[in-house]
Design an enzyme around this catalytic site. Structure first.
Site, PDB file in Angstrom:
ATOM      1  N   SER A   1     101.081  19.861-111.615  1.00  0.00           N
ATOM      2  CA  SER A   1      99.876  19.077-111.344  1.00  0.00           C
ATOM      3  C   SER A   1      99.875  17.789-111.328  1.00  0.00           C
ATOM      4  O   SER A   1      99.078  16.921-110.971  1.00  0.00           O
ATOM      5  CB  SER A   1      98.488  19.828-111.967  1.00  0.00           C
ATOM      6  OG  SER A   1      98.201  21.047-111.546  1.00  0.00           O
TER       7      SER A   1
ATOM      8  N   LYS B   1      99.502  15.685-108.584  1.00  0.00           N
ATOM      9  CA  LYS B   1      98.437  15.532-107.768  1.00  0.00           C
ATOM     10  C   LYS B   1      97.955  13.905-107.343  1.00  0.00           C
ATOM     11  O   LYS B   1      97.583  13.547-106.130  1.00  0.00           O
ATOM     12  CB  LYS B   1      97.098  16.186-108.271  1.00  0.00           C
ATOM     13  CG  LYS B   1      97.407  17.777-108.158  1.00  0.00           C
ATOM     14  CD  LYS B   1      96.255  18.397-109.168  1.00  0.00           C
ATOM     15  CE  LYS B   1      96.396  19.841-108.942  1.00  0.00           C
ATOM     16  NZ  LYS B   1      95.739  20.665-109.858  1.00  0.00           N
TER      17      LYS B   1
ATOM     18  N   TYR C   1     102.224  22.344-100.314  1.00  0.00           N
ATOM     19  CA  TYR C   1     101.855  22.107-101.759  1.00  0.00           C
ATOM     20  C   TYR C   1     102.705  22.652-102.950  1.00  0.00           C
ATOM     21  O   TYR C   1     102.835  22.115-103.805  1.00  0.00           O
ATOM     22  CB  TYR C   1     100.284  22.549-101.774  1.00  0.00           C
ATOM     23  CG  TYR C   1      99.731  22.309-103.074  1.00  0.00           C
ATOM     24  CD1 TYR C   1      99.398  21.080-103.625  1.00  0.00           C
ATOM     25  CD2 TYR C   1      99.565  23.460-103.955  1.00  0.00           C
ATOM     26  CE1 TYR C   1      98.664  21.033-104.982  1.00  0.00           C
ATOM     27  CE2 TYR C   1      98.996  23.450-105.111  1.00  0.00           C
ATOM     28  CZ  TYR C   1      98.540  21.995-105.555  1.00  0.00           C
ATOM     29  OH  TYR C   1      97.916  22.053-106.529  1.00  0.00           O
TER      30      TYR C   1
ATOM     31  N   TYR D   1      91.530  18.233-116.322  1.00  0.00           N
ATOM     32  CA  TYR D   1      90.760  19.429-116.117  1.00  0.00           C
ATOM     33  C   TYR D   1      89.344  19.641-116.878  1.00  0.00           C
ATOM     34  O   TYR D   1      88.638  18.459-116.604  1.00  0.00           O
ATOM     35  CB  TYR D   1      91.512  20.634-116.612  1.00  0.00           C
ATOM     36  CG  TYR D   1      92.896  20.719-115.755  1.00  0.00           C
ATOM     37  CD1 TYR D   1      93.239  20.665-114.575  1.00  0.00           C
ATOM     38  CD2 TYR D   1      93.821  20.970-116.906  1.00  0.00           C
ATOM     39  CE1 TYR D   1      94.449  20.702-113.908  1.00  0.00           C
ATOM     40  CE2 TYR D   1      95.320  21.123-116.313  1.00  0.00           C
ATOM     41  CZ  TYR D   1      95.402  20.690-114.895  1.00  0.00           C
ATOM     42  OH  TYR D   1      96.644  20.871-114.254  1.00  0.00           O
TER      43      TYR D   1
ATOM     44  N   VAL E   1     101.044  22.036-115.944  1.00  0.00           N
ATOM     45  CA  VAL E   1     100.965  23.229-116.631  1.00  0.00           C
ATOM     46  C   VAL E   1     102.687  23.684-117.037  1.00  0.00           C
ATOM     47  O   VAL E   1     102.607  24.369-117.665  1.00  0.00           O
ATOM     48  CB  VAL E   1     100.844  24.484-115.431  1.00  0.00           C
ATOM     49  CG1 VAL E   1     101.824  24.804-114.182  1.00  0.00           C
ATOM     50  CG2 VAL E   1     100.297  25.759-116.063  1.00  0.00           C
TER      51      VAL E   1
END
Lengths: 598, 598
Positions: free
Chosen positions: B63, B66, B188, B240, B258
């Protein structure tokens, strides 16, 4: 003269003239507001306030109260107790959502009504009225003047506060509120009805921008650690459900209120307040948002705007050998210093030392690996804790390599935690003294006895090149004079009193600084001279010279110089030639010290 | 020498040794990770990287991809097109929530999976593979080296990506994704499987900290306006559902992944990356969060930390009368200047000029209301647009009052938008030239003809006090010499060549600067002299003197001085006395110019 800052603010007010939106209508007092009222105020962190429009018009503070009551709750109870009752998560929801966590009942943040009512209940006090009184006085300390309740707004709101009453009882159900929820509701409604002007709000915002110190009173209202928390919550939750849009487009911590006010904080720089009662669908002042977006864009105010702070900490960096020396050492000592002065480095720092600045200094010193370092922090404004710790680490590093760091820090911006102990660093009020300390160190390291022990006047440029006959005549006129520490040897404004050659002790030349302060120019050491500069200023002594310790000088008085010139013209010629050479030597060194390579 | 920054980082790694949390287990490649692996990297904005642990170990970016893909989408499509597809509101939800707005289907922000998949689809390219290749190369530009896909992670993830597949199809249903959702999903998953080291991540973060310029390559990867947006979204949505906690406790824009990595950005200063695979219940690296909290606390890294930037813009502020004048004007002109020099103010600025700094300058000038102002920006590092505009407003203000602002700006940090036109401000490379311009202005305003028009040498301290007999002897030995602009009159290293009195034109004295540069020391004007300083430096000329224009001097050569001293001892004595007085006058002024009252 008309300030361009004032002109700028007036021009954007003209340009951002949105007439969109509707005045809040849920109570008559707000509905009755003239929708075209307008005010802008900008307060700097040193308390100067610029205003446009009628910044003295009063209105009820409404939700702009929320961050300040949250601040008081934190100040009264601390992070942990407050955190048990109200969270700091953005809700992404409208201001009047009930928004309690489904498990704990804890409101998501103190900027929505549920969280704000909770924060009000956390203010210390014996009753709702006592707590309210403390809130009102607290707000006044941010505004810099006493604030009052607008009774009619309070009365109107308390009778129609159905949603907030529902929220209060729901909070009681979850034990988030303790005691009577009606009492807390009454306190909260009063808090929202405190009457403020746009100027007040700008100073309240500027207090946050100034790290919690009110700009005009100088009072520390809020601890810095709570200021960070309040600004963080304003940044993420301050603008209701448009918080994300706001943080992306404006990028300042802010809070709006239903009466048409918005405050925004530019940390370290300024606080703003805008007042225009027409609201957009999110409940924020439409023209206020428009102005804030415009100012942020024009003024690089986005908190994520990247400056280049990190490169500005080291203002100058040079070895002792490149320091223009100021008539302070006999030539033989100077030769030793010249040979070894490359390994003593001077670092002049400036600005605010944050992490990156301190890291830059450390990297420079690691790279240079000097034996001795002078850290000059006279131009440093503020030292972050991390920078202080990092620079102390630098000292340890130098000591492990057999060196030392001398610090020039007359204002104590970087105090030595070991001050007064064996581990203390040498601290000085001026660069000259630090340089003298380093030079003495170097001379000792390289086997030169301290200057006081030797007879140095023979090496002085005024004497060393004289023919034996001339020296004999001059010696006949020289007299030895003694002074005690602190004695004034020459007073500024006096007549030329002759040439003074120091044989032992030191003298200090100073001039008047701003106010009645004194600025030390130079410490004058054995083997060097003073007094002769008055020949260049119409025969008037322009500095005060004081004995820095017990002091012995050989004086060739003004009368002696006159007598020699008249009675022994050939010796006089030699003497004046020697003085000319010495004077131009001093001039040359002084002119070089003004060179900046930056 | 061992850097205290390195020592500090090692010490906090020792202290923050949480063994809490579990390694992500949803694919074998992540589950197999050694849970005790650890690395920390700190990259400064000038490209120095500190590391602790094994910062060269590679893992999949997950992530942390992103924000960088969002940056590429913004760079390809602009704010508006991207904003139509993905919002910037904090969701307060877990990373794998579907979180589409109920009306538009628009994901709340690009840091949750739905928004990130949408951002991937907005990268320009003909196919999923083409878009992925562009993403991979784009990440490499941030890292400063080419990056590769970890095929096994990709293969493992693509077969078990049920939730992301559901999200992609839901996004297609709302027409947020266009084209084949499987193709975007594949792109992705590949993006998340790009292999990076902790060092790579620290440089990617430092590129954002550096306003979009990669610190080691110097390449501008991302426009500053997009950097602000990406950092804003990281600040509010990067961690998050603990984003609020994070912004309150750590206060830096950040993103976790992660596989156990976290990046954090300290705008203007540094980028960090931490790697430790055990995750807390929010899905963030447990030890990583612990370290970031510790560093933020120790290092004043909270973005809402309030420094005192605003007070540091004006480094010095003084009237021309307090500037130590450097042997440049005949005494009669000097008298005029002394009488009127209070209304010419010099402002030396430094640091980064943001809004508050510029406001401070403006306030100082408005308060002083000078006729002429010199704005010296040689020590200014960066000028924000708002500061530039504000300082231009200052010029307008001064002109309206009949004055002018002269600017010292050799590096062009504050270019004149009117350069080359009638409205241009006088710009100078050094303070000396700006002072000369202001002095000429003052002399003109007060009825003194420019110095070139008059015969000034009679007023020179070397000549004016001579007896008529002495003057006659000296005049006999003086010779007139002419030079053309650029001619070298005296070369550094040459022997003392006598005293040179300028009757018309100017001369410029300079010394060698770093490299082969030359540093201009002073412009020497008619009525003043040069060459005699060599008497103070063992008879060696230490500066180069060049004609600044057509130049006429009266020269009293070294030989002439010797002859006069030998043949007319009485005249010699007078001459040397005059030289002594002149020399100490020069020395006194030069010593004063080294005084700082700051």
């Amino acid at each position: 003269m008309r300030s361009p800052v004032q002109q700028y603010l007036e021009s954007i007010v003209d340009q951002c003239n949105s007439g969109d939106g509707e005045v809040a209508a849920y109570i008559p007092e707000l509905a009755a507001a003239d929708p075209d009222q307008f005010a802008l105020a900008l307060a700097t962190v040193d308390g100067h306030v610029y205003t446009v429009g009628n910044a003295e018009t009063a209105y009820s503070i409404q939700s702009i109260s929320k961050p300040f009551t949250y601040a008081l709750a934190l100040s009264d109870q601390g992070f942990e107790a407050v955190g048990r009752k109200v969270d700091v998560e953005p809700s992404g929801e409208a201001f009047n959502e009930i928004s309690l966590a489904s498990d704990t009942g804890r409101p998501k943040n103190p900027m929505i009504n549920a969280g704000a009512i909770t924060a009000s209940s956390l203010v210390s006090g014996d009753s709702g009225i006592h707590r309210f009184t403390r809130v009102r006085e607290w707000f006044g300390r941010f505004a810099g003047r006493a604030l009052e309740l607008d009774e009619s707004v309070y009365t109107s709101e308390i009778t129609t506060a159905h949603r907030n009453r529902a929220i209060a009882h729901m909070l009681r159900e979850f034990d988030i509120l303790e005691g009577d929820p009606e009492e807390t509701l009454d306190q909260y409604i009063r808090q929202c009805a405190i009457s403020v002007t746009t100027q007040d709000l700008s100073l309240m915002a500027a207090t946050l921008a100034n790290g919690g110190i009110q700009p005009t009173s100088g009072e520390r209202v809020l601890e810095a650690t709570y200021v960070e928390r309040v600004l963080s919550v304003m940044a993420t939750c301050g603008m209701y459900d448009s918080a994300g849009d706001w943080i992306s487009s404006v990028g300042m911590p802010a809070k709006s209120g239903v009466s048409g006010g918005i405050i925004a904080v530019l940390p370290g720089q300024a606080g703003f307040a805008v007042f225009s009662p027409r609201l957009d669908p999110h409940g924020n002042s439409a023209r206020g948002v428009q102005l804030c977006e415009r100012m942020s864009g024009d003024m690089d105010m986005h908190m994520m705007h990247v400056g280049r702070m990190s490169n500005t900490a080291v203002r100058a960096r040079y070895p002792l050998s490149e320091l223009a020396l100021r008539r302070a050492r006999p030539e033989a000592d100077q030769a030793v210093l010249d040979a070894h002065a490359e390994k003593t480095m001077i670092y002049e720092l400036h600005g605010d030392l944050l992490f990156a600045g301190a890291e830059h200094v450390v990297r420079a010193v690691v790279n240079d690996a000097p034996d001795l370092a002078i850290i000059d922090v006279r131009k440093v404004d503020d030292v972050a804790d991390v920078a202080r710790v990092t620079l102390l680490g630098l000292r340890t590093m130098l000591r492990e390599a057999g060196g030392e760091a001398a610090v020039v820090d007359p204002e104590g911006v970087m105090p030595d935690p070991d001050a007064g102990t064996q581990k203390a660093s040498p601290y000085f009020d001026d660069l000259d003294s630090a340089v003298r300390w380093c030079e003495d160190e170097l001379l000792r390291q390289h086997g030169r006895e301290p200057a006081e022990e030797r007879t140095l006047v023979d090496e002085h440029p005024l004497l060393r090149d004289l023919t034996p006959q001339a020296r004999k005549v001059i010696d006949h006129h020289i007299e030895e004079v003694h002074y005690q520490a602190e004695d004034i040897v020459l007073e500024a404004g006096g007549k030329f009193a002759g040439v003074h050659l120091i044989t032992s002790g030191t003298a200090i030349a100073s001039v008047e600084g701003p106010g009645s302060s004194r600025v030390r120019l130079v410490t004058i050491n054995p083997g060097t001279s003073f007094g002769e500069l008055a020949l260049g200023t119409e025969g008037v002594q322009e500095t005060r010279v004081v004995a820095g310790s017990d002091l012995t000088v050989l004086r060739l008085s003004a009368e002696a110089i006159e007598t020699i010139t008249a009675e022994h013209p050939d010796v006089g010629l030699e003497m004046w030639q020697a003085m000319t050479r010495d004077a131009y030597r001093v001039a040359d060194r002084a002119l070089r010290s003004g060179i900046t390579f930056g």
